[in-house]
Design an enzyme around this catalytic site. Structure first.
Site, PDB file in Angstrom:
ATOM      1  N   SER A  63     -22.044  10.530  15.148  1.00  0.00           N
ATOM      2  CA  SER A  63     -21.335  10.840  14.138  1.00  0.00           C
ATOM      3  C   SER A  63     -20.183  11.927  14.627  1.00  0.00           C
ATOM      4  CB  SER A  63     -22.085  11.651  13.147  1.00  0.00           C
ATOM      5  OG  SER A  63     -22.774  12.521  13.520  1.00  0.00           O
ATOM      6  N   SER A  97      16.247   1.535   2.224  1.00  0.00           N
ATOM      7  CA  SER A  97      15.876   0.076   2.375  1.00  0.00           C
ATOM      8  C   SER A  97      16.381  -0.369   3.707  1.00  0.00           C
ATOM      9  CB  SER A  97      16.294  -0.833   1.301  1.00  0.00           C
ATOM     10  OG  SER A  97      16.136  -2.076   1.566  1.00  0.00           O
ATOM     11  N   GLU A 104       6.099   7.660  -5.797  1.00  0.00           N
ATOM     12  CA  GLU A 104       5.239   6.342  -5.537  1.00  0.00           C
ATOM     13  C   GLU A 104       3.850   6.398  -4.862  1.00  0.00           C
ATOM     14  OE1 GLU A 104       7.982   3.325  -4.088  1.00  0.00           O
ATOM     15  OE2 GLU A 104       9.158   3.223  -5.829  1.00  0.00           O
TER      16      GLU A 104
END
Length: 476
Positions: A23, A277, A290
């Site tokens: 771990s 974009s 967002e």
């Protein structure tokens, strides 16, 4: 065999077993807290006469040196290390030889990892609290800037009643204040030490767990050693708080996303906190807003994951609990990444006052003023509500605003209506009239902001005290 176990085994662990059990890729970030626990435990062993004082000094010096090497990344886990505990014991015995193993007496990885995880979470949650305060401060500053701007208030995404736009912005700061309050309550409940509980039943050695707890800054001991090593309520509750923070940030993101659309045109986002974009040159996207919505998904998912892991576990420790760290670290990392960017977005957003104000009284949002006007003239509200509704119906059929209805038409609806109502069908009057302590009047909103800032200052003092605890623990 593992450095911490294996005496009763004839054969080494299969490679697939070791890979599953290993771990260090996750729990290595517990290393500084594990060393802090070791230093406190060393004092208890020395006080109990289990370690000679000169040897104790050597171990203490080696642990502090090891801690420095961990921070500087000069000491790292190796492939053969099963977990953070075995890696650090290897580092200690490399420095001191067999006496490095003396520190293991009177404790188990079970109470160690519970202690380490509590310390890490309390430390990181103070950082998250500070980031929440930064966002709250940014929202309150914007709220103060736009406190006199009249905006439409919404229910069901429909125009409801005019409000101060400052009131609209400050509502998010109120939710964040609750989040910080929940963290502080959680911190108090979590601040009990499991160390000294051993594997599950405490220790027969003459150690003083209360001394260890005080040295680590805990307010006391977990009262039951079995519960101490198996409890992960603090993880589940912590992840719930972070999930709820995520929900609140998602709502901020939702509003900013809507306000930035051409249809609203209220919010102008700074270039530094927007994206474009790859195909449409004109685009300016509210990606931070967002992502604030999107991050709520893993935050809620991590909470669901730990609750599912905990459900039905037998007492005391079970290896299932190794899964607690991945979801905890994930939620912490999501928020520490998101919050500074979201704060920057809020700080740099400019709002179009003309567009906001122009929308303030559209959609017949002043209709409640008609009902209130009649109530003040001693008409029962159910009747006033019906009359105001018919008033709207008439204006809608005539394609006019509420203040454009003739007095004669008003009188047909009810004799108590007259032209004095027209002066009240104004956004400024509507919000100024709502001057209750939690209302939308600018005077009320200014007082609300002042109170929230006072609460934030008090929270800053708590954060400062908590951070001193952990900076001292880290040797800083």
């Amino acid at each position: 065999m593992s450095g911490l176990w294996g005496g009763r085994f004839q054969n080494s662990a299969d490679v697939t077993m070791f890979r599953l059990s290993k771990s260090t890729d996750l729990d290595w970030r517990l290393a500084p807290y594990d060393i802090a626990g070791s230093l406190a435990h060393l004092k208890a062993l020395t006080k109990g006469g289990l370690i000679d004082s000169k040897i104790s000094q050597s171990i203490e010096s080696a642990l502090k040196e090891l801690r420095k090497e961990v921070f500087e990344r000069k000491f790292l886990p190796e492939d053969s290390d099963e977990d953070v505990h075995s890696a650090l014991e290897r580092g200690l015995t490399n420095k001191l030889g067999e006496i490095g193993g003396l520190i293991r007496a009177g404790r188990s990885r079970n109470d160690q990892v519970a202690t380490d995880l509590k310390l890490l979470m309390m430390d990181d949650f103070t950082v998250i609290s500070e980031l929440l305060l930064d966002l709250s401060g940014a929202l309150l500053k914007k709220a103060e800037t736009y406190v006199d701007l009249i905006a439409p208030g919404f229910t069901h995404l429909q125009h409801a009643q005019p409000v101060s736009f400052g009131h609209e912005l400050a509502k998010h700061a109120v939710a964040l204040q609750r989040d910080i309050s929940r963290i502080r309550d959680w911190y108090e409940r979590t601040n009990l030490s499991p160390l000294g509980s051993g594997a599950l039943s405490g220790s027969s050695l003459p150690i003083d767990p209360e001394l260890t707890a005080r040295d680590l800054g805990f307010s006391g001991l977990v009262p039951n050693s079995i519960d101490a090593v198996s409890d992960r309520d603090f993880v589940a509750e912590g992840l719930f708080i972070l999930a709820l923070v995520g929900v609140h940030l998602s709502r901020v993101g939702e509003e900013w996303t809507i306000w930035a659309t051409p249809e609203f045109g209220w919010a102008q986002l700074a270039d530094e906190f927007s994206t474009g974009s790859s195909i449409m040159p004109q685009k300016k996207n509210p990606d931070i807003a967002e992502l604030a919505r999107g991050k709520s998904g893993p935050l809620i998912g991590n909470l669901t994951s730990i609750l599912t892991t905990m459900k039905g576990l037998p007492f005391a420790y079970n290896r299932d609990l190794q899964e607690d760290k991945a979801v905890t670290f994930s939620s912490i990392d999501h928020l520490t990444l998101l919050l500074p960017a979201l704060t920057g977005m809020v700080e740099t957003t400019e709002f179009n006052r003309a567009k906001v104000a122009a929308a303030a009284t559209s959609g017949f949002s002043l209709a409640t003023e008609i009902a209130d006007f009649l109530v003040k003239r001693n008409l029962a509200f159910p009747q006033a509500h019906q009359i105001a509704g018919k008033y709207v119906q008439i204006c809608e059929s005539k394609n006019i605003e509420l203040h454009q209805l003739d007095e004669s038409e008003m009188k047909k609806l009810h004799p108590l209506l007259d032209k004095t109502l027209l002066d009240l069908l104004d956004g400024k009057h509507a919000i100024s009239a709502r001057s209750t302590p939690n209302g939308a009047a600018p005077s009320s909103v200014k007082e609300q902001i002042k109170k929230l800032r006072g609460e934030n200052e008090e929270a800053k003092a708590w954060i400062s005290t908590s951070q001193k605890r952990f900076s001292g623990m880290m040797g800083q």
